[in-house]
Design an enzyme around this catalytic site. Structure first.
Site, PDB file in Angstrom:
ATOM      1  N   CYS A  12    -104.311 -41.145  34.644  1.00 20.42           N
ATOM      2  CA  CYS A  12    -104.929 -42.206  35.438  1.00 20.42           C
ATOM      3  C   CYS A  12    -104.023 -42.528  36.630  1.00 20.42           C
ATOM      4  O   CYS A  12    -102.794 -42.536  36.509  1.00 20.42           O
ATOM      5  CB  CYS A  12    -105.105 -43.463  34.586  1.00 20.42           C
ATOM      6  SG  CYS A  12    -105.927 -44.801  35.480  1.00 20.42           S
ATOM      7  N   CYS A  32    -103.935 -46.625  24.471  1.00 21.38           N
ATOM      8  CA  CYS A  32    -104.299 -45.311  25.007  1.00 21.38           C
ATOM      9  C   CYS A  32    -103.122 -44.682  25.739  1.00 21.38           C
ATOM     10  O   CYS A  32    -102.326 -45.343  26.366  1.00 21.38           O
ATOM     11  CB  CYS A  32    -105.515 -45.412  25.923  1.00 21.38           C
ATOM     12  SG  CYS A  32    -105.153 -45.860  27.616  1.00 21.38           S
ATOM     13  N   CYS A  68     -99.493 -49.806  30.458  1.00 19.56           N
ATOM     14  CA  CYS A  68    -100.343 -48.747  29.904  1.00 19.56           C
ATOM     15  C   CYS A  68     -99.622 -47.400  29.952  1.00 19.56           C
ATOM     16  O   CYS A  68     -99.145 -46.982  31.010  1.00 19.56           O
ATOM     17  CB  CYS A  68    -101.624 -48.688  30.727  1.00 19.56           C
ATOM     18  SG  CYS A  68    -102.620 -47.228  30.436  1.00 19.56           S
ATOM     19  N   CYS A 100    -113.632 -45.481  21.331  1.00 23.59           N
ATOM     20  CA  CYS A 100    -113.058 -45.746  22.647  1.00 23.59           C
ATOM     21  C   CYS A 100    -112.780 -44.389  23.287  1.00 23.59           C
ATOM     22  O   CYS A 100    -111.968 -43.615  22.777  1.00 23.59           O
ATOM     23  CB  CYS A 100    -111.764 -46.549  22.458  1.00 23.59           C
ATOM     24  SG  CYS A 100    -110.887 -46.850  23.978  1.00 23.59           S
ATOM     25  N   CYS A 132    -101.161 -49.084  35.870  1.00 22.99           N
ATOM     26  CA  CYS A 132    -100.925 -50.387  35.224  1.00 22.99           C
ATOM     27  C   CYS A 132     -99.640 -50.307  34.387  1.00 22.99           C
ATOM     28  O   CYS A 132     -99.443 -49.350  33.628  1.00 22.99           O
ATOM     29  CB  CYS A 132    -102.104 -50.784  34.348  1.00 22.99           C
ATOM     30  SG  CYS A 132    -103.667 -50.851  35.247  1.00 22.99           S
ATOM     31  N   GLU A 192    -107.276 -38.436  24.668  1.00 25.95           N
ATOM     32  CA  GLU A 192    -107.299 -39.183  23.410  1.00 25.95           C
ATOM     33  C   GLU A 192    -108.588 -39.973  23.279  1.00 25.95           C
ATOM     34  O   GLU A 192    -109.159 -40.391  24.277  1.00 25.95           O
ATOM     35  CB  GLU A 192    -106.168 -40.210  23.395  1.00 25.95           C
ATOM     36  CG  GLU A 192    -104.801 -39.612  23.469  1.00 25.95           C
ATOM     37  CD  GLU A 192    -103.733 -40.697  23.504  1.00 25.95           C
ATOM     38  OE1 GLU A 192    -102.600 -40.360  23.803  1.00 25.95           O
ATOM     39  OE2 GLU A 192    -104.049 -41.873  23.247  1.00 25.95           O
TER      40      GLU A 192
HETATM   41  S1  SF4 Z   1    -105.005 -49.596  31.856  1.00 27.29           S
HETATM   42 FE1  SF4 Z   1    -104.208 -47.514  31.999  1.00 27.29          FE
HETATM   43  S2  SF4 Z   1    -105.986 -46.183  31.903  1.00 27.29           S
HETATM   44 FE2  SF4 Z   1    -106.724 -48.268  32.379  1.00 27.29          FE
HETATM   45  S3  SF4 Z   1    -106.807 -48.350  34.625  1.00 27.29           S
HETATM   46 FE3  SF4 Z   1    -104.787 -49.136  34.044  1.00 27.29          FE
HETATM   47  S4  SF4 Z   1    -103.455 -47.320  34.114  1.00 27.29           S
HETATM   48 FE4  SF4 Z   1    -105.561 -46.570  34.077  1.00 27.29          FE
END
Ligand code: SF4
Length: 350
Positions: free
Chosen positions: A115, A339, A122, A108, A119, A90
């Site tokens: 990932c 995202c 996210c 962005c 987090c 994306e």
């Molecule tokens: S916010 Fe999402 S994309 Fe960014 S480092 Fe943390 S898990 Fe990965």
């Protein structure tokens, strides 16, 4: 087959040498690929049939397919691209208007498919890492979006805040930044590019050595280790003391102002005492703290943003103790702005 979008001028010159072509062809190809945003090799109209055929046989451009485009009421656009191996990424276009001197289009971009950082707040972090993006797949997001925008206002700012942790794909991210900055390419000012990290401490030191003028943004999101570890697993490996030391060292070497991101979560990291803790954490650093009302995602729906008034009071409290803070304008609230949300939905459907 190699991707032409991943090639810089030097590698194109080597390629021309191997193909026994004059070196000026490298510049012509570079211009077609990195400045004119072509979507098909055959669009290179001045390089001769034989070379065109050789390029087609041995290389791809690295084009991605637009799978979905969402437009928000505030003009923000979100794109879902399908890569050559069927994976999705994306990117989000944010339009900043107001007085003309500040008008800009910021893209962005993603640096990885998925990932590994996990987090909690996210959507991308919930799905794990699939793979790194190639240089061509990173710059390609800018090229594809510019092609979609036509000649109007092209992308003028790039932020590496999409899917993935850019510092874990650092070689490709730095090469992509160089290509985007190239005057024979998109010519996007290096100061108009921001790399955002959740805090990969050894890579912050590497970034300082790169001696480039991009902006470094650190996703802080909590004022102490106890809270940060609850929402960002990376904090177990690189706790705040290590992270802040790395930031101070980065600033000592580069002399550059740092940017910090702080997703404000109701009842979690938004208390009076947290203002004090942030003050202590950021003391002595030349920095700016962006306070972002948290965007609830699947799996973390219990995270709510505080009221607008509460957020303003929190920022005022920070300013009072000398922290240079402001509220980050929310964009694309009605189109899964955070995202990973769109990719998550597509995966659910497939
Ligand atoms: S916010 Fe999402 S994309 Fe960014 S480092 Fe943390 S898990 Fe990965």
């Amino acid at each position: 087959m190699s991707e032409l979008r991943s090639c810089d001028l030097r590698s194109l010159e080597e390629m021309m040498q191997q193909l026994q072509q004059p070196s000026f062809r490298a510049k012509q190809i570079f211009g077609w690929v990195h400045q004119k945003n072509i979507t098909d090799i055959t669009q290179m109209s001045n390089i001769g049939k034989n070379l065109l055929a050789m390029l087609q046989n041995e290389h791809t451009l690295g084009v991605m397919q637009l799978e979905k485009r969402q437009v928000s009421a505030d003009g923000t656009e979100k794109y879902l691209f399908r890569l050559s191996d069927g994976e999705f990424i994306e990117c989000v276009l944010m339009r900043y208007r107001g007085d003309m001197s500040k008008a800009r289009n910021t893209l962005c971009v993603s640096s990885q498919v998925g990932c590994a950082m996990g987090c909690i707040f996210c959507a991308t972090g919930q799905s794990g890492l699939v793979r790194n993006l190639s240089v061509g797949e990173i710059v390609g997001q800018v090229y594809e979006v510019n092609a979609l925008l036509g000649e109007k206002m092209p992308v003028g700012n790039v932020v590496f805040m999409g899917m993935g942790e850019p510092l874990l794909n650092l070689d490709n991210v730095l090469k992509a930044i160089e290509l985007l900055n190239d005057v024979q390419g998109q010519n996007i000012g290096i100061r108009r590019m921001t790399i955002s990290t959740c805090g990969i401490v050894p890579q912050i030191a590497r970034l300082a050595q790169a001696q480039k003028d991009f902006v470094l943004a650190i996703s802080l999101h909590a004022p102490n280790d106890e809270l940060r570890s609850q929402i960002m697993p990376i904090n177990e490996q690189y706790p705040l003391a290590m992270l802040m030391n790395a930031c101070r060292e980065y600033q000592r070497v580069t002399k550059k102002r740092l940017s910090f991101e702080y997703a404000l979560i109701k009842g979690f990291n938004d208390q009076e005492k947290h203002i004090k803790q942030l003050e202590m954490l950021l003391k002595g650093l030349d920095c700016h703290l962006n306070v972002i009302p948290v965007n609830p995602v699947a799996g973390a729906g219990h995270f709510q943003k505080p009221s607008r008034e509460y957020i303003s009071r929190f920022v005022q409290g920070l300013k009072k103790v000398g922290v240079n803070a402001s509220i980050r304008e929310e964009k694309g609230k009605d189109i899964d702005g955070a995202c990973g949300q769109l990719r998550g939905k597509i995966k659910e459907l497939s």
